[in-house]
Design a protein around this motif. Sequence first.
Motif, mmCIF file in Angstrom:
data_model
loop_
_atom_site.group_PDB
_atom_site.id
_atom_site.type_symbol
_atom_site.label_atom_id
_atom_site.label_comp_id
_atom_site.label_asym_id
_atom_site.label_seq_id
_atom_site.Cartn_x
_atom_site.Cartn_y
_atom_site.Cartn_z
ATOM 1 N N VAL A 1 0.818 -1.273 -0.005
ATOM 2 C CA VAL A 1 0.063 -0.029 0.112
ATOM 3 C C VAL A 1 0.758 1.254 0.004
ATOM 4 O O VAL A 1 1.794 1.438 0.867
ATOM 5 C CB VAL A 1 -0.985 0.194 1.319
ATOM 6 C CG1 VAL A 1 -1.867 1.354 1.187
ATOM 7 C CG2 VAL A 1 -1.867 -1.623 1.231
ATOM 8 N N HIS A 2 0.611 2.328 -0.856
ATOM 9 C CA HIS A 2 1.477 3.311 -1.079
ATOM 10 C C HIS A 2 0.677 4.615 -0.760
ATOM 11 O O HIS A 2 -0.512 4.719 -1.305
ATOM 12 C CB HIS A 2 1.858 3.488 -2.285
ATOM 13 C CG HIS A 2 2.590 2.245 -2.852
ATOM 14 N ND1 HIS A 2 4.152 1.970 -2.868
ATOM 15 C CD2 HIS A 2 2.358 0.755 -3.309
ATOM 16 C CE1 HIS A 2 4.519 0.982 -2.847
ATOM 17 N NE2 HIS A 2 3.419 0.250 -3.346
ATOM 18 N N ILE A 3 1.101 5.421 0.286
ATOM 19 C CA ILE A 3 0.411 6.374 0.722
ATOM 20 C C ILE A 3 0.839 7.861 -0.068
ATOM 21 O O ILE A 3 1.910 8.186 -0.101
ATOM 22 C CB ILE A 3 0.643 6.713 2.300
ATOM 23 C CG1 ILE A 3 0.493 5.392 2.797
ATOM 24 C CG2 ILE A 3 0.043 7.797 2.842
ATOM 25 C CD1 ILE A 3 0.944 5.264 4.404
ATOM 26 N N ALA A 4 -0.083 8.471 -0.726
ATOM 27 C CA ALA A 4 0.228 9.494 -1.543
ATOM 28 C C ALA A 4 0.186 10.807 -0.805
ATOM 29 O O ALA A 4 -0.477 10.754 0.356
ATOM 30 C CB ALA A 4 -0.874 9.869 -2.590
ATOM 31 N N SER A 5 0.881 11.917 -1.156
ATOM 32 C CA SER A 5 0.824 13.404 -0.351
ATOM 33 C C SER A 5 -0.242 13.839 -0.660
ATOM 34 O O SER A 5 -0.859 13.464 -1.757
ATOM 35 C CB SER A 5 2.232 13.907 -0.998
ATOM 36 O OG SER A 5 2.031 14.495 -2.035
ATOM 37 N N ASP A 6 -0.575 14.706 0.223
ATOM 38 C CA ASP A 6 -1.730 15.744 -0.024
ATOM 39 C C ASP A 6 -1.793 16.555 -1.446
ATOM 40 O O ASP A 6 -2.828 16.494 -1.769
ATOM 41 C CB ASP A 6 -1.810 16.992 1.043
ATOM 42 C CG ASP A 6 -2.126 16.126 2.657
ATOM 43 O OD1 ASP A 6 -2.686 14.963 2.517
ATOM 44 O OD2 ASP A 6 -2.049 16.965 3.671
ATOM 45 N N ALA A 7 -0.626 16.933 -1.899
ATOM 46 C CA ALA A 7 -0.583 17.549 -3.125
ATOM 47 C C ALA A 7 -0.798 16.661 -4.236
ATOM 48 O O ALA A 7 -1.969 17.043 -4.889
ATOM 49 C CB ALA A 7 0.827 18.234 -3.252
ATOM 50 N N ASP A 8 -0.189 15.226 -4.276
ATOM 51 C CA ASP A 8 -0.611 14.374 -5.137
ATOM 52 C C ASP A 8 -2.031 14.068 -5.185
ATOM 53 O O ASP A 8 -2.508 13.788 -6.283
ATOM 54 C CB ASP A 8 0.184 13.422 -5.016
ATOM 55 C CG ASP A 8 1.710 13.537 -5.506
ATOM 56 O OD1 ASP A 8 2.023 14.250 -6.399
ATOM 57 O OD2 ASP A 8 2.529 12.999 -4.796
ATOM 58 N N ARG A 9 -2.568 13.897 -3.977
ATOM 59 C CA ARG A 9 -4.178 13.187 -4.056
ATOM 60 C C ARG A 9 -5.198 14.349 -4.521
ATOM 61 O O ARG A 9 -6.299 13.898 -4.720
ATOM 62 C CB ARG A 9 -4.361 12.449 -2.698
ATOM 63 C CG ARG A 9 -4.433 13.370 -1.518
ATOM 64 C CD ARG A 9 -4.824 12.883 -0.201
ATOM 65 N NE ARG A 9 -4.987 13.870 0.786
ATOM 66 C CZ ARG A 9 -5.939 13.404 1.848
ATOM 67 N NH1 ARG A 9 -6.547 12.811 1.678
ATOM 68 N NH2 ARG A 9 -5.857 14.723 2.783
ATOM 69 N N SER A 10 -4.547 15.552 -4.483
ATOM 70 C CA SER A 10 -5.788 16.758 -4.610
ATOM 71 C C SER A 10 -5.776 17.058 -6.024
ATOM 72 O O SER A 10 -6.800 17.776 -6.536
ATOM 73 C CB SER A 10 -5.335 17.763 -3.576
ATOM 74 O OG SER A 10 -5.462 17.504 -2.302
ATOM 75 N N SER A 11 -4.825 16.989 -6.796
ATOM 76 C CA SER A 11 -4.944 17.473 -8.308
ATOM 77 C C SER A 11 -4.914 16.138 -9.359
ATOM 78 O O SER A 11 -4.298 14.996 -9.238
ATOM 79 C CB SER A 11 -3.512 18.071 -8.616
ATOM 80 O OG SER A 11 -3.252 18.313 -9.915
ATOM 81 N N PRO A 12 -6.022 16.337 -10.171
ATOM 82 C CA PRO A 12 -6.017 15.108 -10.967
ATOM 83 C C PRO A 12 -4.979 14.566 -11.895
ATOM 84 O O PRO A 12 -4.206 13.672 -11.916
ATOM 85 C CB PRO A 12 -7.257 15.618 -12.077
ATOM 86 C CG PRO A 12 -7.929 16.667 -11.060
ATOM 87 C CD PRO A 12 -6.874 17.432 -10.335
ATOM 88 N N ARG A 13 -4.167 15.829 -12.424
ATOM 89 C CA ARG A 13 -2.904 15.540 -12.943
ATOM 90 C C ARG A 13 -1.751 15.002 -12.222
ATOM 91 O O ARG A 13 -1.156 14.228 -12.672
ATOM 92 C CB ARG A 13 -2.665 16.615 -14.046
ATOM 93 C CG ARG A 13 -3.652 17.076 -14.956
ATOM 94 C CD ARG A 13 -3.269 18.441 -15.756
ATOM 95 N NE ARG A 13 -4.077 18.810 -16.850
ATOM 96 C CZ ARG A 13 -5.238 19.516 -16.640
ATOM 97 N NH1 ARG A 13 -5.575 19.919 -15.583
ATOM 98 N NH2 ARG A 13 -5.885 19.788 -17.799
ATOM 99 N N ALA A 14 -1.627 15.612 -11.022
ATOM 100 C CA ALA A 14 -0.590 15.274 -10.091
ATOM 101 C C ALA A 14 -0.916 13.750 -9.745
ATOM 102 O O ALA A 14 0.224 12.964 -9.573
ATOM 103 C CB ALA A 14 -0.567 16.021 -9.055
ATOM 104 N N LEU A 15 -2.117 13.422 -9.439
ATOM 105 C CA LEU A 15 -2.472 11.989 -8.887
ATOM 106 C C LEU A 15 -2.212 11.134 -10.100
ATOM 107 O O LEU A 15 -1.673 9.891 -9.847
ATOM 108 C CB LEU A 15 -3.980 12.146 -8.722
ATOM 109 C CG LEU A 15 -4.283 10.755 -8.040
ATOM 110 C CD1 LEU A 15 -3.478 10.129 -6.705
ATOM 111 C CD2 LEU A 15 -5.884 10.794 -7.402
ATOM 112 N N VAL A 16 -2.696 11.325 -11.253
ATOM 113 C CA VAL A 16 -2.251 10.497 -12.425
ATOM 114 C C VAL A 16 -0.858 10.109 -12.570
ATOM 115 O O VAL A 16 -0.226 9.040 -12.676
ATOM 116 C CB VAL A 16 -2.826 10.962 -13.774
ATOM 117 C CG1 VAL A 16 -2.267 10.090 -14.851
ATOM 118 C CG2 VAL A 16 -4.320 10.734 -13.630
ATOM 119 N N GLU A 17 0.046 11.192 -12.498
ATOM 120 C CA GLU A 17 1.370 11.126 -12.376
ATOM 121 C C GLU A 17 2.026 10.077 -11.332
ATOM 122 O O GLU A 17 3.019 9.451 -11.506
ATOM 123 C CB GLU A 17 2.247 12.361 -12.341
ATOM 124 C CG GLU A 17 1.913 13.130 -13.726
ATOM 125 C CD GLU A 17 2.592 14.571 -13.844
ATOM 126 O OE1 GLU A 17 3.379 14.937 -12.677
ATOM 127 O OE2 GLU A 17 2.341 15.384 -14.604
#
Length: 568
Positions: free
Chosen positions: A209-225
């Motif tokens: 299980v990999h825990i995303a940062s707040d910045a990565d989980r809030s932006s559609p494009r950043a989350l995809v990356e």
Amino acid sequence: MDMLDAVARQVRRAPHAVALTDHRGARLTYAQLASGARAAAGGLAALGVRPGDRVGLVLPRATDLFVLELAVLLAGACFTPLDQAQPPERLRLLLARASVTLLVTDDDALAGASGVPAVRPGTLLAHGGDGPGDPGARPRDPAYCLFTSGSTGLPVGTLVSRAALDVYVAAYARLVGAAPTERGAQIGSPGFDVTIDELWPFLSTGASVHIASDADRSSPRALVEWLRAHRVTQTYLPPLLLESVFRIDGVDLGDVRLIRTGGERLAAYPPPGFPSRVLNEYGPTETVAGAVFCDVSAWSDRGVLPPIGTPLPHIRASVRDRERRHVAPGTPGELYLGGPTVAIGYLGDDERTARKFVEVDGERCFRTGDLVRQLPSGELEFLRRIDDQVQLLGKRVELGETEHAAAAHPAVRRVAVAAPTDGAGRAERLVCFVQWHPGHPDAGAARLRAHLSARLPPYMVPTEVHTVDRLPTTPSGKVDRGALLRLQPDRARPAPTPRELVRVWEEVLGVTGLGVHADFFLHGGDSARAMSVVTEIGARLGLRVTAREVFVHPTPAELAERLAEETW
């Protein structure tokens, strides 16, 4: 086999396999997960924590939080995770309502003000020894307590038993195909029931299980990356984010084979060629989490909104009328959910528990408060709520709780909160209507919003406050929220220029030098700040914008073009 045994089996099977990673660089193997949890469980026992006790966890969304959730279960106790981004006053209220025996936090100010014994997480994780033996917890004892918004003005805590958690984790793991080869993502906020889905079905089957940062989980494009970079194979995405991902041309999701969504109504289907299967999930906190599922990628009738689907094998779903009688297929009725994952009840609220957890046809069921109907295919279709609860940005909001907090402001005489909806019937924002005490010096929208922001999480603070001479009522004497929304004046104002929106971006994000093509989310924006954008555009420009529009049109140029399409 219960969940704790399943996790222990994975530790024995592959102790050096990766269990958890986070955005801070932490990387825990299954052996490290187990040793840390056992040590912390011993520390909890040494501090007097016993089966049935509630342990508050107010920690960053990182590996330590989930190691400590496991530790609490190993100690036989009940974990109560709270999102530390909430206002301090609300955190203290939730801890008091939970009657926690112990608070685990690295927030020294909260620890000092909570009124309960507190310990830092590092102290527990560094505890010597191999942890306690069998603490004697029973299957019917609570495993965790999660808080949701309450209709009477106070948040309510739902207690879920260890037996319910065991059944759910095993069933969910089978549903999504969790296995050692899977790489799951964790993006849900602490205290949100989707974290159960994201964590335990995967850790009990040997996945990572990999825990995303707040910045990565809030932006559609950043989350995809981020999903692509971490080779995630399946993830949960709330509808707001998922629908934004649907709109990315030629989106490359890497290894993601399955996306789970839920928390509010899904209003779009995957576009042609979308690379991942999409599973629509419906289920209240009171049945652990998901209870009903629909593979919307395979749903052929796209002339209707995506259904919520059919129940998991252990769930008994029934559609009933006001007298609790079954209704015919196709007839709207309230959805009742029965089975072994129905919660114990509401902490310290016997009246509400008796009203919502009822026995029908010899089985204890939860009355969801959702109006549904059964389609000819057998799938369930969500229609609407039958009360004043709404889902906003995937979070459960009782309008009565926001009203209760607003009514505590000294200048407020009477108040009502309403939620305008979009074309899919989803709440777009909260709007507050206020009768002020005449001549009160503290009357005013800005002061009321400041009052609410100190007491409620951001998504529960209205983005608009309107003064009214009176609150219209229905024939039965209740506030007529629909009439209030119709009272709002149409604002015939020109659409803002991109430069005007740049100034809003800079104000909310606390930066300068942005251009008209600056993506809000790639410059530090998140869902809470998107709500601030909505408020700021309303205050500065007199325009109504929704957080969804900010997600779909995240640059000043795109949003200005979108607003130019409508007359306000």
